[in-house]
Design a protein around this motif. Structure first.
Motif, PDB file in Angstrom:
ATOM      1  N   GLU A  62       0.846  -1.183   0.000  1.00  0.00           N
ATOM      2  CA  GLU A  62       0.000   0.000   0.000  1.00  0.00           C
ATOM      3  C   GLU A  62       0.886   1.238   0.000  1.00  0.00           C
ATOM      4  O   GLU A  62       1.841   1.324   0.769  1.00  0.00           O
ATOM      5  N   VAL A  63       0.561   2.199  -0.853  1.00  0.00           N
ATOM      6  CA  VAL A  63       1.318   3.445  -0.946  1.00  0.00           C
ATOM      7  C   VAL A  63       0.383   4.596  -0.595  1.00  0.00           C
ATOM      8  O   VAL A  63      -0.423   5.038  -1.422  1.00  0.00           O
ATOM      9  N   PRO A  64       0.432   5.093   0.650  1.00  0.00           N
ATOM     10  CA  PRO A  64      -0.427   6.220   1.021  1.00  0.00           C
ATOM     11  C   PRO A  64      -0.102   7.472   0.204  1.00  0.00           C
ATOM     12  O   PRO A  64       1.031   7.654  -0.260  1.00  0.00           O
ATOM     13  N   GLY A  65      -1.097   8.328   0.038  1.00  0.00           N
ATOM     14  CA  GLY A  65      -0.886   9.578  -0.683  1.00  0.00           C
ATOM     15  C   GLY A  65       0.113  10.495  -0.025  1.00  0.00           C
ATOM     16  O   GLY A  65       0.639  11.410  -0.664  1.00  0.00           O
ATOM     17  N   THR A  66       0.386  10.272   1.248  1.00  0.00           N
ATOM     18  CA  THR A  66       1.360  11.088   1.972  1.00  0.00           C
ATOM     19  C   THR A  66       2.797  10.598   1.801  1.00  0.00           C
ATOM     20  O   THR A  66       3.722  11.194   2.369  1.00  0.00           O
ATOM     21  N   SER A  67       3.021   9.539   1.027  1.00  0.00           N
ATOM     22  CA  SER A  67       4.354   8.930   0.906  1.00  0.00           C
ATOM     23  C   SER A  67       5.318   9.893   0.216  1.00  0.00           C
ATOM     24  O   SER A  67       5.169  10.196  -0.976  1.00  0.00           O
ATOM     25  N   ASN A  68       6.302  10.334   0.955  1.00  0.00           N
ATOM     26  CA  ASN A  68       7.263  11.349   0.500  1.00  0.00           C
ATOM     27  C   ASN A  68       8.460  10.660  -0.138  1.00  0.00           C
ATOM     28  O   ASN A  68       9.326  10.135   0.546  1.00  0.00           O
ATOM     29  N   ILE A  69       8.539  10.650  -1.461  1.00  0.00           N
ATOM     30  CA  ILE A  69       9.597   9.933  -2.144  1.00  0.00           C
ATOM     31  C   ILE A  69      10.978  10.493  -1.808  1.00  0.00           C
ATOM     32  O   ILE A  69      11.978   9.760  -1.869  1.00  0.00           O
ATOM     33  N   PHE A  70      11.054  11.738  -1.391  1.00  0.00           N
ATOM     34  CA  PHE A  70      12.348  12.346  -1.067  1.00  0.00           C
ATOM     35  C   PHE A  70      12.872  11.901   0.294  1.00  0.00           C
ATOM     36  O   PHE A  70      14.009  12.187   0.649  1.00  0.00           O
ATOM     37  N   GLY A  84       4.397  20.251   5.307  1.00  0.00           N
ATOM     38  CA  GLY A  84       4.503  18.938   5.916  1.00  0.00           C
ATOM     39  C   GLY A  84       5.213  17.920   5.058  1.00  0.00           C
ATOM     40  O   GLY A  84       5.116  17.918   3.829  1.00  0.00           O
ATOM     41  N   GLY A  85       5.953  17.026   5.752  1.00  0.00           N
ATOM     42  CA  GLY A  85       6.744  16.013   5.076  1.00  0.00           C
ATOM     43  C   GLY A  85       6.029  14.700   4.864  1.00  0.00           C
ATOM     44  O   GLY A  85       6.612  13.763   4.307  1.00  0.00           O
ATOM     45  N   GLY A  86       4.769  14.587   5.283  1.00  0.00           N
ATOM     46  CA  GLY A  86       4.006  13.380   5.021  1.00  0.00           C
ATOM     47  C   GLY A  86       4.518  12.170   5.770  1.00  0.00           C
ATOM     48  O   GLY A  86       4.831  12.238   6.967  1.00  0.00           O
ATOM     49  N   SER A  87       4.649  11.054   5.093  1.00  0.00           N
ATOM     50  CA  SER A  87       5.037   9.789   5.715  1.00  0.00           C
ATOM     51  C   SER A  87       6.163   9.129   4.922  1.00  0.00           C
ATOM     52  O   SER A  87       6.422   9.483   3.764  1.00  0.00           O
ATOM     53  N   GLU A  88       6.805   8.146   5.552  1.00  0.00           N
ATOM     54  CA  GLU A  88       7.893   7.428   4.890  1.00  0.00           C
ATOM     55  C   GLU A  88       7.374   6.702   3.662  1.00  0.00           C
ATOM     56  O   GLU A  88       6.311   6.092   3.701  1.00  0.00           O
ATOM     57  N   PRO A  89       8.117   6.718   2.570  1.00  0.00           N
ATOM     58  CA  PRO A  89       7.687   5.947   1.403  1.00  0.00           C
ATOM     59  C   PRO A  89       7.911   4.464   1.646  1.00  0.00           C
ATOM     60  O   PRO A  89       8.937   4.071   2.208  1.00  0.00           O
ATOM     61  N   PRO A  90       6.969   3.613   1.263  1.00  0.00           N
ATOM     62  CA  PRO A  90       7.170   2.177   1.453  1.00  0.00           C
ATOM     63  C   PRO A  90       8.329   1.664   0.605  1.00  0.00           C
ATOM     64  O   PRO A  90       8.616   2.189  -0.470  1.00  0.00           O
ATOM     65  N   CYS A  91       8.989   0.635   1.115  1.00  0.00           N
ATOM     66  CA  CYS A  91      10.191   0.089   0.500  1.00  0.00           C
ATOM     67  C   CYS A  91      10.003  -1.395   0.227  1.00  0.00           C
ATOM     68  O   CYS A  91       9.449  -2.117   1.052  1.00  0.00           O
ATOM     69  N   ASP A 239       5.652  15.750  -4.580  1.00  0.00           N
ATOM     70  CA  ASP A 239       4.645  16.772  -4.321  1.00  0.00           C
ATOM     71  C   ASP A 239       5.323  18.104  -4.018  1.00  0.00           C
ATOM     72  O   ASP A 239       6.470  18.144  -3.557  1.00  0.00           O
ATOM     73  N   ALA A 240       4.597  19.179  -4.274  1.00  0.00           N
ATOM     74  CA  ALA A 240       5.084  20.536  -4.026  1.00  0.00           C
ATOM     75  C   ALA A 240       3.906  21.490  -4.169  1.00  0.00           C
ATOM     76  O   ALA A 240       2.854  21.118  -4.703  1.00  0.00           O
ATOM     77  N   TRP A 241       4.091  22.715  -3.697  1.00  0.00           N
ATOM     78  CA  TRP A 241       3.065  23.734  -3.918  1.00  0.00           C
ATOM     79  C   TRP A 241       2.975  23.990  -5.420  1.00  0.00           C
ATOM     80  O   TRP A 241       3.972  24.288  -6.078  1.00  0.00           O
ATOM     81  N   SER A 242       1.767  23.842  -5.973  1.00  0.00           N
ATOM     82  CA  SER A 242       1.533  23.943  -7.416  1.00  0.00           C
ATOM     83  C   SER A 242       2.295  22.881  -8.199  1.00  0.00           C
ATOM     84  O   SER A 242       2.444  22.990  -9.414  1.00  0.00           O
ATOM     85  N   PHE A 243       2.804  21.862  -7.509  1.00  0.00           N
ATOM     86  CA  PHE A 243       3.595  20.813  -8.146  1.00  0.00           C
ATOM     87  C   PHE A 243       4.786  21.392  -8.901  1.00  0.00           C
ATOM     88  O   PHE A 243       5.149  20.924  -9.977  1.00  0.00           O
ATOM     89  N   GLY A 248       7.266  19.464  -0.977  1.00  0.00           N
ATOM     90  CA  GLY A 248       6.535  19.744   0.257  1.00  0.00           C
ATOM     91  C   GLY A 248       5.045  19.514   0.060  1.00  0.00           C
ATOM     92  O   GLY A 248       4.604  18.915  -0.914  1.00  0.00           O
ATOM     93  N   TYR A 249       4.246  19.959   1.049  1.00  0.00           N
ATOM     94  CA  TYR A 249       2.788  19.894   1.004  1.00  0.00           C
ATOM     95  C   TYR A 249       2.267  18.460   0.911  1.00  0.00           C
ATOM     96  O   TYR A 249       1.300  18.178   0.215  1.00  0.00           O
ATOM     97  N   TYR A 250       2.893  17.570   1.679  1.00  0.00           N
ATOM     98  CA  TYR A 250       2.426  16.188   1.745  1.00  0.00           C
ATOM     99  C   TYR A 250       1.307  15.998   2.762  1.00  0.00           C
ATOM    100  O   TYR A 250       0.524  15.051   2.645  1.00  0.00           O
ATOM    101  N   ASP A 251       1.222  16.873   3.757  1.00  0.00           N
ATOM    102  CA  ASP A 251       0.265  16.636   4.832  1.00  0.00           C
ATOM    103  C   ASP A 251      -1.175  16.936   4.428  1.00  0.00           C
ATOM    104  O   ASP A 251      -2.095  16.694   5.211  1.00  0.00           O
ATOM    105  N   ASP A 252      -1.409  17.459   3.226  1.00  0.00           N
ATOM    106  CA  ASP A 252      -2.790  17.664   2.772  1.00  0.00           C
ATOM    107  C   ASP A 252      -3.241  16.562   1.824  1.00  0.00           C
ATOM    108  O   ASP A 252      -4.243  16.689   1.137  1.00  0.00           O
ATOM    109  N   ASN A 253      -2.521  15.448   1.802  1.00  0.00           N
ATOM    110  CA  ASN A 253      -2.865  14.330   0.914  1.00  0.00           C
ATOM    111  C   ASN A 253      -3.554  13.212   1.695  1.00  0.00           C
ATOM    112  O   ASN A 253      -3.298  13.035   2.891  1.00  0.00           O
ATOM    113  N   SER A 254      -4.370  12.445   1.014  1.00  0.00           N
ATOM    114  CA  SER A 254      -4.988  11.261   1.616  1.00  0.00           C
ATOM    115  C   SER A 254      -5.218  10.231   0.515  1.00  0.00           C
ATOM    116  O   SER A 254      -4.813  10.414  -0.624  1.00  0.00           O
TER     117      SER A 254
END
Length: 264
Positions: A62-70, A84-91, A239-243, A248-254
């Motif tokens: 499962e890859v949540p929308g908050t998964s921060n690839i960076f 917000g930095g969201g969550s760890e990307p799954p590995c 993710d980023a503001w305006s992409f 950034g801006y991971y904490d507004d994802n679901s």
């Protein structure tokens, strides 16, 4: 920036290699706990399910929308643009000798204001406000986010490259890493232009690349070539503001995607 076409041909046939898939340190089991490096059992440990399964079988994560690839391979979750930095990307672990990976991704991700005041909605690449865009693995295919005549580009963070494209935003991406913590200057951004329909792609280590749903428009499976020394594949979103610009801006994802991988 290089386009994907420069790496897009894999000329040798794919074949099962008769090897084993071993869990790599830094990848996680289903419970989210770090797993020690594998030794050499004659089977594979699934990073998604924490169970033994033969090499070549499907591994689903499962890859949540908050998964921060960076945040791939490091402790912190970079968000230099804020939001917000969201969550760890799954590995997922990659066994020695694996040459390519095929991906099937389904589900939806919501880029919407969850923790922020509604006066700060997420924006499409050309700046149009969209308070609750809901997209599949390929990102948007209709609506305001596809009409931008200019390119979108998200910058690198740390040792992980950014990614550039035209029109496309919010799609599933991946990064290959070796066992070592990512260090050094990031590779150059891959620039996908309009080209998401490649049959094969060979990204470098630490180079963020487009995955999407893993298929071309006619339903053919896309193949992702594993770079030499890669032992891990991280999945997430750029993710980023305006992409655009800094991540950034991971904490507004679901929402989330279900991603199934097959190793060859």
């Amino acid at each position: 920036m290089r386009g994907p076409g420069e790496w897009s041909e894999i000329r040798r046939p794919l074949a099962a290699l008769g090897i084993v898939c071993l869990l790599t340190a830094g990848c996680t089991a289903a419970g989210g706990e770090p797993v020690a490096p594998a030794t050499d059992p004659p089977a594979s440990t699934s990073a998604a399910h924490g169970r033994i399964e033969p090499c070549g079988s499907a591994v689903t994560v499962e890859v949540p929308g908050t998964s921060n690839i960076f945040g791939a391979g490091i402790a912190e979750l970079p968000a230099p643009a804020g939001g917000g930095g969201g969550s760890e990307p799954p590995c997922v672990s990659i066994s020695r000798g694996t040459s390519t990976i095929q991906v099937d991704a389904t589900g939806t991700v919501h880029f919407e204001a969850l923790r922020f005041d509604t006066s700060y909605p997420h924006r499409c690449a050309q700046g149009h406000e969209v308070t609750a865009p809901i997209w599949g693995p390929d990102g948007p295919s209709v609506g305001g986010c596809t009409t931008n005549p200019g390119s979108t580009s998200i910058s690198a963070a740390g040792a992980i490259s950014g990614i550039s494209s035209r029109h496309g935003v919010g799609y599933l991406v991946g990064v290959f890493l070796p066992d070592a913590t990512p260090q050094g200057p990031p590779p150059e951004n891959l620039d996908f232009g309009h080209d998401y329909d490649f049959t094969a792609l060979a990204p470098s280590l630490r180079q963020t690349f487009f995955i999407g749903d893993g298929r071309t428009p006619d339903g053919s499976a896309q193949r992702f070539r594993v770079p030499k020394s890669a032992t891990r594949l991280y999945l997430g979103f750029a993710d980023a503001w305006s992409f655009r610009h800094e991540p950034g801006y991971y904490d507004d994802n679901s929402g989330s995607l279900e991603v199934t991988m097959r190793f060859r």
